[in-house]
Design an enzyme around this catalytic site. Structure first.
Site, PDB file in Angstrom:
ATOM      1  N   GLU A 175       0.864  -1.275   0.103  1.00  0.00           N
ATOM      2  CA  GLU A 175       0.079   0.035   0.081  1.00  0.00           C
ATOM      3  C   GLU A 175       0.807   1.148   0.011  1.00  0.00           C
ATOM      4  OE1 GLU A 175      -4.104  -1.254   2.285  1.00  0.00           O
ATOM      5  OE2 GLU A 175      -2.116  -0.833   3.692  1.00  0.00           O
TER       6      GLU A 175
HETATM    7  C1  NGO Z   1      -3.793  -4.643   5.081  1.00  0.00           C
HETATM    8  C2  NGO Z   1      -2.868  -3.558   5.284  1.00  0.00           C
HETATM    9  C3  NGO Z   1      -2.498  -3.169   6.882  1.00  0.00           C
HETATM   10  C4  NGO Z   1      -3.861  -3.103   7.486  1.00  0.00           C
HETATM   11  C5  NGO Z   1      -4.718  -4.459   7.303  1.00  0.00           C
HETATM   12  C6  NGO Z   1      -5.866  -4.829   8.070  1.00  0.00           C
HETATM   13  C7  NGO Z   1      -1.812  -5.248   4.555  1.00  0.00           C
HETATM   14  C8  NGO Z   1      -0.678  -5.994   4.284  1.00  0.00           C
HETATM   15  N1  NGO Z   1      -1.754  -3.923   4.518  1.00  0.00           N
HETATM   16  O1  NGO Z   1      -3.102  -5.689   4.893  1.00  0.00           O
HETATM   17  O2  NGO Z   1      -1.849  -2.007   7.085  1.00  0.00           O
HETATM   18  O3  NGO Z   1      -3.672  -3.146   8.949  1.00  0.00           O
HETATM   19  O4  NGO Z   1      -5.051  -4.775   6.060  1.00  0.00           O
HETATM   20  O5  NGO Z   1      -6.795  -5.625   7.773  1.00  0.00           O
END
Ligand code: NGO
Length: 527
Positions: A338
């Site tokens: 992300e």
């Molecule tokens: C995503 C995000 C995290 C969040 C999570 C919550 C990933 C790999 N990046 O998973 O920052 O905490 O969802 O479910």
């Protein structure tokens, strides 16, 4: 020949003998080792119908004075001592055969058992646990614990009998990587809490604990060359609480505690996004040279390291060097998820450089599935969480996948609409949905040969203490452990749910706060 008194005595003696004889003949039903509620389910079990009984004076016997053997033998002795009240000791005896007891044998010639496999031969007098490697003995010890009544897990003295059905178990894992992840950044959890998690995952034969040590909300591991990371960047958490961090000594204590249970800790420093805690601690890591404010919300995807500054890579090199010096495991996790405000043309060279830094410190790379956009280095692993397309890109580069698909394996997803804790962006995950999938058939074109294993992550935006962690982890975690250990052909939900139901006795003995899913026939009436 006999007088009246003698006759009466003889008649009573005769009747006594008959009664004893009859009660011996009216035997209890034969035991059935294959019906024991073991999780993960063992690969093969053969049954011989009798019982081994733990008694006062049952010893744990090892044949060599090796530390790893002694450690595992002592671990078992300690587990059995308090609840049985028997003075169970570890003895080193070279002679064989043994006259009863639990014998742990390290036999490097049993190569078919691999790194973590074991063989458990249980007869009326002796349990012989054999493995090629010390980790296998430790996994086998977990099986012995699970074969005893659940009250073996209590710490006060209990009434027996302490019996185990006889037979043979030959067992080894389907995947080499079976793990859980704890996000200690969104909320911080101290050393004692993480030790509990290590106990739980080791009970189910998992071998990896991934710690998500940095994110926007907090930096959680002391880096001596960049002290403000923890002093400032570790000083808060989601909701504005006081946060916290592990000193290097505390981190090493966790690494050792895990290692003694044949578990590796995988450290993650998430980058180039999810880096606000570092950006708030050191102005020079920002492109505009200004430190950001600390962040205590839960939004994601707004932060990035400045990918074209030299200091960024000096910083990463220092961080990776200090952490890898404390980490005997073979992986370092670089995050990579992300990074919404990092341009893709900056993201790709950044991930390539960071992979090289990690390799230069002797570790292999794991990153969330987005890292497949870069050129994956030899041995790099993409952790699938969101994108089948990224997983396919990684496989096309010859890389392996670690399976953590959010819609199946995220421990922070709610069970159903009434679950108060957790998130639901990837859907609701009831216990059956968590269990009922096969990593090797989830995505077309990605088979067992492309997969190193399974990991269940617990993100902690909404989780603040051990009680809440346990509620989200249990009862899903044993299912993930079984997916990683037991071949898919040996798994089915209906049969598994019965075994899981029996484990509520163990959860209660260990004082685990678990979700009482209606889909599982829990074995304790007062639930
Ligand atoms: C995503 C995000 C995290 C969040 C999570 C919550 C990933 C790999 N990046 O998973 O920052 O905490 O969802 O479910």
């Amino acid at each position: 020949m006999f007088n009246k008194k003698q006759n009466r005595f003889l008649t009573i003696l005769f009747l006594g003998i008959v009664i004893v004889f009859l009660s011996l003949c009216a035997e209890r039903p034969a035991s059935d080792l294959s019906k024991e509620s073991l999780i993960p389910k063992p690969v093969t079990v053969t049954v011989s119908g009798e019982y081994f009984k733990l008694r006062p004076g049952t010893d744990i016997i090892i044949r060599e004075e090796k530390d790893e053997l002694k450690l595992t033998a002592q671990f078992l002795a300690d587990k059995l001592k308090s609840s049985t009240g028997f003075g169970i000791d570890v003895k080193v005896t070279r002679s064989k055969p043994h006259s009863g007891g639990i014998v742990l044998v390290a036999d490097p010639a049993k190569t078919t058992l691999g790194e973590e496999g074991y063989e458990l031969v249980i007869d009326k007098r002796t349990i012989t646990l054999t493995a090629a490697k010390p980790a296998g003995l430790f996994r086998g010890v977990q099986t012995i614990r699970q074969l005893l009544p659940a009250k073996i897990e209590l710490t006060s003295k209990q009434e027996g009998p302490w019996e185990i059905p006889t037979g043979t178990i030959t067992d080894y894992p389907e995947y080499g990587y079976r793990g859980a992840m704890i996000d200690v950044s969104r909320h911080f959890f101290g050393v004692e809490v993480i030790k509990k998690i290590i106990d739980y995952i080791s009970y189910y034969k998992m071998n990896m604990l991934h710690l998500h040590l940095s994110d926007d909300q907090g930096w959680r591991i002391e880096i001596k060359s960049w002290p403000n990371l923890t002093l400032h960047g570790g000083s808060t958490q989601v909701g504005g609480g006081k946060g916290g961090y592990y000193t290097q000594d505390q981190y090493s204590e966790l690494v050792k505690y895990a290692k003694d249970r044949f578990i590796d800790i995988i450290p993650e420093i998430d980058m180039p996004g999810h880096t606000n805690a570092a950006l708030a601690s050191y102005a020079e890591l920002n492109c505009d040279g200004k430190a950001t404010e600390l962040y205590t919300g839960t939004r994601v995807g707004f932060s990035t390291f400045c990918t074209d500054k030299e200091i960024t890579y000096k910083f990463i090199d220092d961080v990776v060097r200090e952490i890898t010096a404390l980490s005997p495991g073979s992986y370092f996790h670089i995050g990579g998820d992300e990074s919404h405000v990092t341009k893709v043309e900056d993201y790709i060279p950044f991930i390539n450089k960071v992979q090289d830094i990690v390799l230069s410190h002797g570790k292999k790379v794991i990153g969330w599935d987005e890292i497949a956009l870069s050129t994956l280095r030899e041995g790099s692993v993409a952790q699938n969480w969101a994108s089948a397309e990224n997983a396919a890109k990684a496989v096309a580069q010859g890389a392996k996948i670690l399976m953590s698909p959010a819609s199946r394996a995220y421990l922070d997803m709610k069970y159903d609409t009434t679950t108060k804790l957790g998130l639901r962006w990837a859907g609701l995950i009831e216990v059956n949905k968590a269990y009922n999938w096969d990593p090797a058939t989830l995505f077309p074109g990605i088979g067992k040969e492309n997969i190193i294993g399974v990991e269940a992550p617990l993100w902690t935006e909404t989780i603040t203490n051990l009680d809440e962690m346990e509620f989200m982890i249990f009862p899903r975690l044993p299912g993930y452990a079984e997916i990683g250990w037991t071949p898919a052909s040996g798994r089915n939900w209906d049969e598994y749910s019965l075994r899981l139901g029996k484990h509520s006795e163990r959860f209660q003995a260990m004082e685990i706060n678990f979700y009482r899913s209606k889909l599982v026939p829990w074995s304790i009436a007062e639930l």
